[in-house]
Design a protein around this motif. Structure first.
Motif, short mmCIF file in Angstrom:
data_model
loop_
_atom_site.label_atom_id
_atom_site.label_comp_id
_atom_site.label_asym_id
_atom_site.label_seq_id
_atom_site.Cartn_x
_atom_site.Cartn_y
_atom_site.Cartn_z
N LEU A 84 0.82 -1.20 0.00
CA LEU A 84 0.00 0.00 0.00
C LEU A 84 0.86 1.26 0.00
O LEU A 84 1.59 1.54 0.96
CB LEU A 84 -0.90 -0.01 1.24
CG LEU A 84 -1.80 1.19 1.49
CD1 LEU A 84 -2.81 1.37 0.35
CD2 LEU A 84 -2.52 1.03 2.82
N CYS A 120 -5.79 2.02 4.65
CA CYS A 120 -5.38 1.08 5.67
C CYS A 120 -6.46 0.97 6.77
O CYS A 120 -6.84 -0.13 7.17
CB CYS A 120 -4.04 1.51 6.28
SG CYS A 120 -3.29 0.29 7.36
N ARG A 141 -8.78 -2.37 7.79
CA ARG A 141 -8.82 -2.88 9.17
C ARG A 141 -10.23 -2.86 9.76
O ARG A 141 -10.54 -3.66 10.63
CB ARG A 141 -7.86 -2.09 10.06
CG ARG A 141 -6.41 -2.34 9.73
CD ARG A 141 -6.05 -3.81 9.97
NE ARG A 141 -4.67 -4.07 9.62
CZ ARG A 141 -4.30 -4.99 8.73
NH1 ARG A 141 -5.19 -5.73 8.12
NH2 ARG A 141 -3.03 -5.18 8.48
N ILE A 172 -0.66 -5.95 5.65
CA ILE A 172 -0.47 -4.74 4.85
C ILE A 172 0.97 -4.27 5.01
O ILE A 172 1.43 -4.05 6.13
CB ILE A 172 -1.42 -3.61 5.29
CG1 ILE A 172 -2.88 -4.03 5.15
CG2 ILE A 172 -1.14 -2.33 4.49
CD1 ILE A 172 -3.87 -3.07 5.77
N ALA A 223 3.01 -1.14 4.07
CA ALA A 223 2.94 0.22 3.57
C ALA A 223 4.27 0.57 2.91
O ALA A 223 5.32 0.03 3.27
CB ALA A 223 2.66 1.18 4.72
N ILE A 251 1.36 5.25 9.92
CA ILE A 251 0.78 4.14 9.15
C ILE A 251 0.74 2.86 9.98
O ILE A 251 -0.21 2.08 9.88
CB ILE A 251 1.51 3.93 7.78
CG1 ILE A 251 0.68 3.00 6.88
CG2 ILE A 251 2.90 3.37 7.97
CD1 ILE A 251 -0.70 3.49 6.51
N SER A 259 -2.18 3.13 12.01
CA SER A 259 -3.40 2.96 11.20
C SER A 259 -3.68 1.49 10.90
O SER A 259 -4.73 1.16 10.37
CB SER A 259 -3.25 3.72 9.87
OG SER A 259 -3.14 5.10 10.11
N ALA A 269 -1.04 -0.87 9.51
CA ALA A 269 -0.09 -1.57 8.63
C ALA A 269 0.82 -2.48 9.47
O ALA A 269 1.12 -2.17 10.63
CB ALA A 269 0.76 -0.58 7.85
#
Length: 185
Positions: free
Chosen positions: A115, A128, A132, A142, A144, A157, A160, A162
């Protein structure tokens, strides 16, 4: 022995198999795909050899899929080629925007997501969080990625949702370690 009209170029084979010509050349070099060499030194593939490959394990193993969410086409293409060479048994899909990623991820339910953080419509942080919050995708790993390497972006991130953060451009060895740490082979 070989009818020139039945011989395919790496680009033609790539189109048939939905991979890049670089991947086809790698398979030839690796012995997965038999070829002949023209007097000019170019590889050519018999259609029957390509069909043999598609009937075998390559197509049958496409159980794992990686989604790349990246608005930079050049970087996305590079990641696709890396993954196709390292993991020809994985499927690879590309979403060129955060908006496109949402519906693609819901439909595909990938094994792993790469991502990008900075995109023109919906940024990677929002994508993200969306992944989730979705019951069907909340456990998808994920990774990032961004050219912005400041610690605050990495912290944000990860907060968030990742699982990891990689700095672009991503090296082949780093990509391989990341994929193997989350979905193996």
């Amino acid at each position: 022995m070989n009818n020139p009209e039945k011989l395919l170029t790496p680009a033609q084979v790539g189109k048939l198999l939905s991979v890049s010509p670089i991947t086809v050349r790698f398979w030839a070099k690796d012995g997965r795909l038999k070829f002949i060499t023209t007097p000019g030194g170019h590889r050519r593939f018999e259609r029957s050899e390509v069909e043999r490959l598609t009937e075998g394990k390559l197509v049958a193993k496409k159980g794992k899929t990686i989604v790349i969410v990246e608005d930079d086409k050049q970087h996305a293409d590079l990641l696709v080629e890396f993954i196709e060479v390292l993991y020809p048994e994985f499927g690879v899909e590309v979403a060129n925007s955060g908006f496109e990623a949402g519906s693609m991820i819901e439909n595909i339910k990938p094994s792993l997501i790469f991502l990008d953080l900075v995109m023109p419509d919906i940024d990677g942080f929002a994508v993200c969080k969306y992944i989730r919050e979705n019951e069907e995708t909340k456990d998808t790993p994920i990774i990032a990625m961004s050219g912005l390497s400041q610690q605050e972006h990495q912290d944000k991130i990860i907060a968030s949702g990742a699982n990891a953060f990689l700095i672009k451009p991503i090296k082949l060895s780093v990509l391989k370690r990341a994929v193997e740490s989350f979905i193996g082979d």
